[in-house]
Design a protein around this motif. Structure first.
Motif: not given
Length: 247
Positions: A72-73, A78-83
């Motif tokens: 997850l980290a 790699a893709d800030p929107l994944a937060r």
């Protein structure tokens, strides 16, 4: 003493209403530590599956908690929107952060971290509330302590229906002079005192057990992190040797 105003133009800004946080700014280890602290294993597993993350040759269920948090980290960095789905899970688990509507400067933030990291953080927080000049704030501490006492000790045991330490009315008169109490507050009976002492011992034992479990959990997490890093290094070395052999 006048109550302080709820906020002024010079106060530090507050978080947004959804408490979005730029998790991608954290290092991999720091982000893994946050996710391990904020989420349960079942929640990280659900997120790994939702985001379609995997380590080659391993099913998500077979990965350790630290390894899933690493995935997850890496994805968030790699893709800030994944937060966003990750923070949705954090909000579902924790509802909102501490002091959500209180502005924090750097000094207050350091105090918050110090209190949260201490085993007696609750006592420090309650002490602060009890010392507050505002009666409403002190009342919140008193209510929290009543609930804590009920949780730890259970309802008071009083077969006679009278409160222990109960004294007679202030208005009762004594032959030696008006305005004196009829008698001094009476101590609890031997059985009541023994019960209170037993509850105190049990409460102290529970506090010590909670502290011990917290220490063990931290040590376990550190061990899992080291083991996961070692496994990853071995897997990368094996993959590199396989590529060289194939070439």
């Amino acid at each position: 003493m006048t109550d302080p105003s709820p906020g002024t133009a010079s106060d530090p800004p507050l978080p947004g209403p959804d408490f979005d946080a730029p998790l991608e700014e954290l290092s991999r280890d720091a982000l893994t530590a946050f996710l391990s602290t904020a989420l349960l294993p079942a929640e990280t597993l659900a997120l790994v599956k939702r985001l379609g993350l995997a380590r080659p040759g391993f099913r998500p269920e077979s990965l350790g908690e630290v390894e899933r948090c690493d995935l997850l980290a890496d994805e968030i960095r790699a893709d800030p929107l994944a937060r966003r789905p990750v923070l949705d899970a954090v909000r579902a688990a924790l509802e909102e952060p501490a002091f959500a509507t209180a502005p924090l400067d750097e000094a207050a933030a350091e105090e918050l971290l110090e209190v949260a990291a201490r085993d007696h953080g609750l006592a420090l927080a309650l002490w602060r509330l009890l010392a507050d000049p505002q009666p409403a704030v002190r009342a919140l501490a008193a209510r929290a302590l009543e609930e804590l006492a009920a949780e730890w000790f259970g309802p008071p045991e009083d077969p006679d229906g009278a409160a222990p330490f109960a004294a007679t009315s202030e208005a009762a008169e004594d032959p030696a002079g008006p305005g004196r109490r009829d008698r001094e507050p009476r101590p609890p009976a031997d059985g009541r005192l023994a019960a209170l002492e037993d509850r105190l011992r049990k409460a102290e034992a529970r506090a010590e057990e909670a502290r011990r479990r917290g220490d063990a959990a931290r040590e376990k997490l550190q061990g899992q992190l080291r083991e996961a890093r070692a496994d990853q290094a071995r897997a990368e070395a094996d993959a590199a040797r396989a590529r060289e052999a194939a070439a």
